[in-house]
Design a protein around this motif. Structure first.
Motif, PDB file in Angstrom:
ATOM      1  N   ALA A 106       0.853  -1.193   0.000  1.00 18.83           N
ATOM      2  CA  ALA A 106       0.000   0.000   0.000  1.00 18.83           C
ATOM      3  C   ALA A 106       0.888   1.241   0.000  1.00 18.83           C
ATOM      4  O   ALA A 106       1.248   1.763   1.039  1.00 18.83           O
ATOM      5  N   VAL A 107       1.263   1.666  -1.192  1.00 20.74           N
ATOM      6  CA  VAL A 107       2.207   2.778  -1.324  1.00 20.74           C
ATOM      7  C   VAL A 107       1.471   4.041  -1.742  1.00 20.74           C
ATOM      8  O   VAL A 107       0.594   4.002  -2.598  1.00 20.74           O
ATOM      9  N   ALA A 108       1.845   5.156  -1.144  1.00 20.50           N
ATOM     10  CA  ALA A 108       1.345   6.454  -1.601  1.00 20.50           C
ATOM     11  C   ALA A 108       2.538   7.380  -1.737  1.00 20.50           C
ATOM     12  O   ALA A 108       3.479   7.292  -0.954  1.00 20.50           O
ATOM     13  N   VAL A 109       2.516   8.231  -2.753  1.00 15.75           N
ATOM     14  CA  VAL A 109       3.618   9.153  -2.962  1.00 15.75           C
ATOM     15  C   VAL A 109       3.091  10.574  -2.926  1.00 15.75           C
ATOM     16  O   VAL A 109       2.134  10.915  -3.614  1.00 15.75           O
ATOM     17  N   LEU A 110       3.705  11.384  -2.084  1.00 15.69           N
ATOM     18  CA  LEU A 110       3.368  12.806  -2.014  1.00 15.69           C
ATOM     19  C   LEU A 110       4.458  13.533  -2.794  1.00 15.69           C
ATOM     20  O   LEU A 110       5.627  13.467  -2.433  1.00 15.69           O
ATOM     21  N   THR A 111       4.083  14.216  -3.864  1.00 14.45           N
ATOM     22  CA  THR A 111       5.099  14.867  -4.690  1.00 14.45           C
ATOM     23  C   THR A 111       5.352  16.287  -4.203  1.00 14.45           C
ATOM     24  O   THR A 111       4.621  16.822  -3.378  1.00 14.45           O
ATOM     25  N   GLN A 112       6.385  16.916  -4.766  1.00 17.20           N
ATOM     26  CA  GLN A 112       6.674  18.317  -4.451  1.00 17.20           C
ATOM     27  C   GLN A 112       5.447  19.189  -4.744  1.00 17.20           C
ATOM     28  O   GLN A 112       5.107  20.060  -3.952  1.00 17.20           O
ATOM     29  N   ASP A 113       4.776  18.918  -5.867  1.00 19.57           N
ATOM     30  CA  ASP A 113       3.581  19.698  -6.202  1.00 19.57           C
ATOM     31  C   ASP A 113       2.494  19.538  -5.140  1.00 19.57           C
ATOM     32  O   ASP A 113       1.825  20.498  -4.767  1.00 19.57           O
ATOM     33  N   ASP A 114       2.323  18.296  -4.667  1.00 20.83           N
ATOM     34  CA  ASP A 114       1.316  18.056  -3.626  1.00 20.83           C
ATOM     35  C   ASP A 114       1.638  18.861  -2.378  1.00 20.83           C
ATOM     36  O   ASP A 114       0.752  19.451  -1.750  1.00 20.83           O
ATOM     37  N   ILE A 115       2.917  18.858  -2.005  1.00 21.72           N
ATOM     38  CA  ILE A 115       3.320  19.557  -0.783  1.00 21.72           C
ATOM     39  C   ILE A 115       3.114  21.059  -0.954  1.00 21.72           C
ATOM     40  O   ILE A 115       2.535  21.721  -0.102  1.00 21.72           O
ATOM     41  N   ALA A 116       3.571  21.586  -2.108  1.00 21.07           N
ATOM     42  CA  ALA A 116       3.461  23.029  -2.338  1.00 21.07           C
ATOM     43  C   ALA A 116       1.994  23.459  -2.372  1.00 21.07           C
ATOM     44  O   ALA A 116       1.618  24.454  -1.761  1.00 21.07           O
ATOM     45  N   SER A 117       1.153  22.676  -3.051  1.00 14.50           N
ATOM     46  CA  SER A 117      -0.237  23.113  -3.189  1.00 14.50           C
ATOM     47  C   SER A 117      -1.039  22.903  -1.910  1.00 14.50           C
ATOM     48  O   SER A 117      -2.135  23.417  -1.781  1.00 14.50           O
ATOM     49  N   SER A 118      -0.502  22.150  -0.950  1.00 16.54           N
ATOM     50  CA  SER A 118      -1.239  21.935   0.294  1.00 16.54           C
ATOM     51  C   SER A 118      -1.126  23.129   1.225  1.00 16.54           C
ATOM     52  O   SER A 118      -1.946  23.296   2.119  1.00 16.54           O
ATOM     53  N   GLY A 119      -0.083  23.950   1.038  1.00 20.38           N
ATOM     54  CA  GLY A 119       0.128  25.056   1.965  1.00 20.38           C
ATOM     55  C   GLY A 119       0.741  24.614   3.283  1.00 20.38           C
ATOM     56  O   GLY A 119       0.858  25.412   4.207  1.00 20.38           O
ATOM     57  N   ALA A 120       1.129  23.346   3.397  1.00 23.14           N
ATOM     58  CA  ALA A 120       1.726  22.851   4.646  1.00 23.14           C
ATOM     59  C   ALA A 120       3.065  23.553   4.886  1.00 23.14           C
ATOM     60  O   ALA A 120       3.826  23.783   3.958  1.00 23.14           O
ATOM     61  N   THR A 121       3.334  23.892   6.152  1.00 18.13           N
ATOM     62  CA  THR A 121       4.600  24.547   6.470  1.00 18.13           C
ATOM     63  C   THR A 121       5.519  23.633   7.281  1.00 18.13           C
ATOM     64  O   THR A 121       6.555  24.054   7.754  1.00 18.13           O
ATOM     65  N   SER A 122       5.092  22.382   7.464  1.00 20.53           N
ATOM     66  CA  SER A 122       5.939  21.428   8.172  1.00 20.53           C
ATOM     67  C   SER A 122       5.709  20.055   7.568  1.00 20.53           C
ATOM     68  O   SER A 122       4.691  19.816   6.920  1.00 20.53           O
ATOM     69  N   ILE A 123       6.659  19.148   7.776  1.00 20.12           N
ATOM     70  CA  ILE A 123       6.510  17.794   7.246  1.00 20.12           C
ATOM     71  C   ILE A 123       5.279  17.101   7.848  1.00 20.12           C
ATOM     72  O   ILE A 123       4.480  16.520   7.118  1.00 20.12           O
ATOM     73  N   PRO A 124       5.062  17.165   9.188  1.00 18.61           N
ATOM     74  CA  PRO A 124       3.857  16.508   9.728  1.00 18.61           C
ATOM     75  C   PRO A 124       2.565  17.005   9.086  1.00 18.61           C
ATOM     76  O   PRO A 124       1.675  16.205   8.785  1.00 18.61           O
ATOM     77  N   ASP A 125       2.454  18.323   8.858  1.00 17.91           N
ATOM     78  CA  ASP A 125       1.220  18.821   8.249  1.00 17.91           C
ATOM     79  C   ASP A 125       1.067  18.323   6.814  1.00 17.91           C
ATOM     80  O   ASP A 125      -0.044  18.049   6.365  1.00 17.91           O
ATOM     81  N   ALA A 126       2.190  18.189   6.087  1.00 14.32           N
ATOM     82  CA  ALA A 126       2.109  17.659   4.723  1.00 14.32           C
ATOM     83  C   ALA A 126       1.626  16.214   4.744  1.00 14.32           C
ATOM     84  O   ALA A 126       0.897  15.779   3.856  1.00 14.32           O
ATOM     85  N   LEU A 127       1.996  15.471   5.799  1.00 14.43           N
ATOM     86  CA  LEU A 127       1.629  14.051   5.865  1.00 14.43           C
ATOM     87  C   LEU A 127       0.129  13.841   6.057  1.00 14.43           C
ATOM     88  O   LEU A 127      -0.382  12.737   5.868  1.00 14.43           O
ATOM     89  N   ARG A 128      -0.585  14.901   6.430  1.00 14.80           N
ATOM     90  CA  ARG A 128      -2.049  14.778   6.564  1.00 14.80           C
ATOM     91  C   ARG A 128      -2.698  14.420   5.227  1.00 14.80           C
ATOM     92  O   ARG A 128      -3.822  13.964   5.187  1.00 14.80           O
ATOM     93  N   LEU A 129      -1.984  14.674   4.119  1.00 14.93           N
ATOM     94  CA  LEU A 129      -2.558  14.420   2.796  1.00 14.93           C
ATOM     95  C   LEU A 129      -2.225  13.034   2.265  1.00 14.93           C
ATOM     96  O   LEU A 129      -2.503  12.732   1.111  1.00 14.93           O
ATOM     97  N   VAL A 130      -1.591  12.203   3.090  1.00 15.05           N
ATOM     98  CA  VAL A 130      -1.308  10.839   2.648  1.00 15.05           C
ATOM     99  C   VAL A 130      -2.500   9.971   3.021  1.00 15.05           C
ATOM    100  O   VAL A 130      -2.862   9.900   4.189  1.00 15.05           O
ATOM    101  N   PRO A 131      -3.121   9.320   2.015  1.00 20.97           N
ATOM    102  CA  PRO A 131      -4.278   8.488   2.324  1.00 20.97           C
ATOM    103  C   PRO A 131      -3.951   7.468   3.418  1.00 20.97           C
ATOM    104  O   PRO A 131      -2.919   6.807   3.354  1.00 20.97           O
ATOM    105  N   GLY A 132      -4.816   7.395   4.423  1.00 22.46           N
ATOM    106  CA  GLY A 132      -4.670   6.365   5.441  1.00 22.46           C
ATOM    107  C   GLY A 132      -3.744   6.697   6.583  1.00 22.46           C
ATOM    108  O   GLY A 132      -3.704   5.980   7.573  1.00 22.46           O
TER     109      GLY A 132
END
Lengths: 192, 674
Positions: free
Chosen positions: B75-101
């Motif tokens: 069960a692999v999910a990949v968060l790309t640079q675009d995903d991180i940038a468009s999320s507005g996350a300012t920290s790695i933990p906040d970016a991880l909120r967009l990983v399914p599951g």
């Protein structure tokens, strides 16, 4: 804001705290099935990958100083197998401050400024003539025509076990005064 | 809001529905390999791949990434640079909120609880986290101090997340998931990049990177960043005294001297101050007091990697790193040095087999400063870890069936030898779908805390310290998992991708806290007397609705049924382990290119109740509006957690800090590249 909150809460409650959660995905599937894919005219994966390779070549090849000014032109000679995919790939990209542009050529004599040239298989019959015409110019020639590298072309794409491979003719590259990065040479076969 | 009982009843029915969906999707999914079913990889996606990865793309199949089988059959999910940038996350933990599951909850301004497939906690211990191949979980509690895991966010290439066990390749601790944060090579980060801004919660931040070419084969970049984050609030709206700031700098050098060899050298240093309020025990009545402190954290790391290609299908990688972390607070201090060496070799054996094997050695030394609240005996300890693994990927039927079998063998100082085998199978009927299944064993080896700690919590009622002490247990065994997973990925039309997984986890010897005396007040000792199972499903879908509009959504369900072993008198662990992760999570995300160089992104997230710690369910909305007036300039405004003034996501465990809540935040940001 309060309205939005209320709406979101209702939405979440209806969909998640009942049995419906997973149904969203089915509805989504059906819904999206109705929409036509954006990429309906996209080329096969083979040419998607080759297009991205052409873009990468622009970064992995260095041209002699006198020709490396103005936009970096990626040309396609003959029938274009990429559709709009190559245009999309290089749109807005820059290499060493040179914006990338794409040009399509019908005849080799039309080629004025060009840095990377993909020669379509449609040109197979007049390949020797085409390559002869390009001799002495600092244009990286690329093609998936058979035996392209041994006929004097620089980078030949071929397919092996469903994967794309490259064969590089180093003599032809040197003759054109080009330099190919080791990153690329490492993964390619060198034509002898 | 439904009662907990209702939630449970509803939740239990959902796997059945999920299976039904799965069956319907399989039935509906096209199985032919007609021309119009050709995979469409958006150029942005392929451009992110290295030359090696491009050469590995199967141009006849739908496989999204040139995955290794071991990853394709997981069960692999990949968060790309675009995903991180468009999320507005300012920290790695906040970016991880967009990983399914993935289950991400913020406990205070600088403390996160992150887990996959349950068992979430501030001290969650079943997840392996790496940054560019450097393991960042601490053997102190087998978890991650998330606030010190950071880098220049714009230089992250992608974050790969494997849910479920990855122990065969990655080793102990990869029990319920693996997170690998991968930064771009120096070649890809040339020029100057300035990213700066500020707002209500992210009060101010600035990051500067400069990348330059040394010669045709060597590139280097350096970066420096700083941020200052506001304190969060308590439930009643009062300030929580948990503001923090951090300075960080680093570099990366990539050198490819010959076609066969490439070298990477990279490193970071950081230093930060974190405010915290502790409730600590005292020796004199009333036996507890509140102290406000500013904790100091700092550290650094240096990593070198050499990759040698004997041939395109025979690659040897040698990697070594040194990592130092320092932490000082009134209740606990730690100086830790870690050294690691790894060697890995991948090669094709004949036409149908690919072997990957490796060996590794890690040594870690910690010098701990004890307090009445938290102490370690011994306080000065060195641990060694020896490991080896081998995996064989076999093509059973070309383009149709593949199999990967392998095992990790490890020796650690607490439990000795551990064996972690797995078998994964992949079936690709037609060009647009993939079915996979796996069985794997993983262990979670004891941490220093579980072996050596003496924890005196601040008593809830005036009681002398010592009566509630939790003692570590040097005889603690590894927690064990046997995991069964199945997955299905399909691209019914070129613009839509669906990913479904289901799992059943069988746990044994989970950690318990056993009272030493009968009665309501007793010291206790760590043990392994909990078993049971957990199961769930994760579904995610991505749709490129039009060229300008992409939708992404994800739903995950999790449920655990645990029971104490015979002879256990543990009081809370069952409710904590069954209740500290949400049963249901859902998000939907829209990424819209409005035109005129304007992008509008929105994310709506729902997280179900946590029965223990008792946290109500919540819905949040993040919005981002970005405008690029010039090619190299982007101005954006981001609103986070917009639906409520503040909401709780988690509560402190083991250590007596305050329960604080996540506030609504707005910030503006400018990114300039030249």
């Amino acid at each position: 804001m309060a309205l939005l909150t209320a709406f979101a809460r209702v939405l979440a409650k209806c969909t998640l705290q009942t049995y419906n959660g997973p149904w969203i995905f089915l509805s989504a599937l059906v819904f999206f099935g109705e929409l036509k894919a954006s990429a309906e005219t996209s080329p096969s994966p083979e040419y998607q990958v080759k297009a991205v390779f052409l873009f990468n070549f622009a970064q992995f090849v260095s041209w002699p100083r006198q020709t490396s000014e103005g936009p970096l032109v990626i040309g396609v000679l003959g029938e274009d197998p990429f559709g709009m995919y190559l245009d999309q790939t290089i749109r807005g990209e820059k290499v060493n401050d040179r914006p990338l542009v794409m040009q399509r050529f019908r005849r080799v004599t039309e080629i004025k400024a060009c840095d990377v040239l993909f020669i379509s298989r449609s040109e197979n019959d007049r390949m020797d003539q085409t390559l002869g015409n390009l001799k002495g110019r600092s244009i990286l020639t690329v093609s998936d025509a058979e035996n392209f590298a041994s006929r004097g072309g620089m980078i030949e794409f071929f397919t092996e076990r469903n994967k794309i491979r490259m064969r590089i003719n180093l003599d032809a590259v040197k003759e054109a005064d080009l330099k190919i990065s080791s990153k690329l040479l490492r993964v390619a076969e060198i034509a002898r | 809001m439904p009662t907990f009982r209702q939630v449970n009843r509803l939740s239990r029915a959902e796997p059945a529905v999920a299976i039904l969906i799965f069956m319907v999707a399989v039935t509906l999914a096209p199985t032919s390999d007609a021309q119009d079913l050709y995979a469409y990889h958006p150029p942005e996606e392929l451009k992110r791949l290295s030359v090696e990865q491009l050469l590995d793309v199967d141009v006849t199949s739908v496989s999204k990434y040139p995955e290794k089988l071991s990853e394709a059959a997981a069960a692999v999910a990949v968060l790309t640079q675009d995903d991180i940038a468009s999320s507005g996350a300012t920290s790695i933990p906040d970016a991880l909120r967009l990983v399914p599951g993935l289950d991400v909850a913020r406990a205070d301004a600088h403390t996160w609880a992150i887990s996959s497939r349950g068992f979430n906690d501030i001290f969650a211990n079943k997840l392996l986290v790496m940054i560019d191949g450097r393991t960042v979980y601490t053997p102190l509690f087998s978890g991650v101090f998330w606030e010190i895991q950071d880098t220049m966010l714009e230089d992250i290439d992608r974050i790969e997340v494997v849910r479920g066990p990855g122990a065969t390749l990655w080793g102990a601790n990869a029990v319920n998931g693996v997170i690998d944060i991968i930064t771009k090579s120096a070649r890809e980060t040339q020029g100057l990049l300035l990213s700066t801004g500020g707002g209500t919660e992210d009060r101010g931040f600035a990051a500067l990177r400069y990348g330059m070419k040394i010669n045709d084969d060597a590139f280097v970049r350096v970066y420096a960043k700083y941020f200052d984050r506001d304190e969060s609030v308590l439930g009643n709206g009062d300030d929580a005294h948990d503001e923090w700031n951090m300075y960080r700098g680093g570099f990366r050098l990539d050198w490819d001297p010959t076609p066969q060899n490439s070298f990477t050298l990279q490193g970071d240093i950081y230093s930060g101050d974190q405010d915290e309020t502790y409730l600590v025990p005292t020796v004199a009545p009333p036996f507890s007091k509140t102290i406000e402190s500013t904790d100091e954290v700092s550290g650094g790391n240096l990593l070198g990697r050499w990759t040698h290609n004997f041939a395109p299908d025979s690659v040897l990688t040698f990697q070594t790193y040194y990592d130092r972390t320092v932490r000082d607070s009134p209740i606990f201090g730690e100086d830790r040095d870690t050294g690691d060496i790894d060697l890995q070799h991948r090669f094709a054996l004949g036409e149908i087999q690919e072997i990957i094997w490796g060996i590794g050695f890690r040594v870690t030394h910690a010098d701990i400063k004890n307090s009445l609240n938290v102490s370690f005996i011994p306080s000065d300890r060195t641990l060694s870890l020896y490991s080896a693994f081998v995996q064989d990927e076999i093509t059973i039927i070309p383009d149709l069936v593949r199999l990967a079998i392998g095992s990790k063998f490890e020796h650690n100082d607490f439990t000795g030898f551990e064996v972690q085998p797995s078998a994964r199978a992949l079936w690709t009927p037609g060009h647009s779908q993939t079915v996979w299944a796996s069985i794997s064993r993983a262990v979670r080896t004891p941490s220093e805390a579980e072996s050596d700690v003496r924890l005196n919590p601040a008593p809830p009622v005036p009681l002398p310290p010592g009566l509630l002490t939790i003692f570590g247990n040097p005889e603690m065994e590894s927690e064990q998992l046997l995991a069964y997973e199945v997955g299905y990925r399909v691209q019914p039309i070129t613009a839509v991708r669906l990913d479904l997984t289901a799992y059943y986890n069988d746990y044994e010897d989970l950690r318990t806290v056993e009272p030493l005396l009968p009665g309501p007040v007793s010291p206790s000792r760590v043990s392994n007397k909990l078993s049971g199972d957990a199961y769930g499903t994760e579904i995610s879908a991505t749709a490129q609705v039009t060229k300008q509009w992409r939708l992404q959504s994800s739903y995950s369900y999790w449920q655990a049924d645990l029971a104490l072993d015979r002879g256990s008198h543990d009081r809370n662990t069952v409710s904590i382990d069954e209740g500290s992760s949400p049963h249901n999570q859902f998000f939907v995300r829209s990424i819209l290119d409005v035109g005129w160089n304007v992008e509008f992104d929105s994310t709506l997230r729902y997280v179900d109740v946590l029965p223990f710690p008792k946290i109500p369910s919540y819905v949040t909305l993040d919005l981002r509006l970005a405008w690029s007036p010039l090619k190299n300039l982007e101005v954006s405004i981001v609103g986070q957690n917009l639906l409520e003034d503040h909401h709780p996501e988690f509560a402190p465990t083991f250590i007596g800090t305050q329960q604080s809540e996540v506030e609504r935040g707005v910030y503006g940001k400018v990114v300039w590249r030249f």
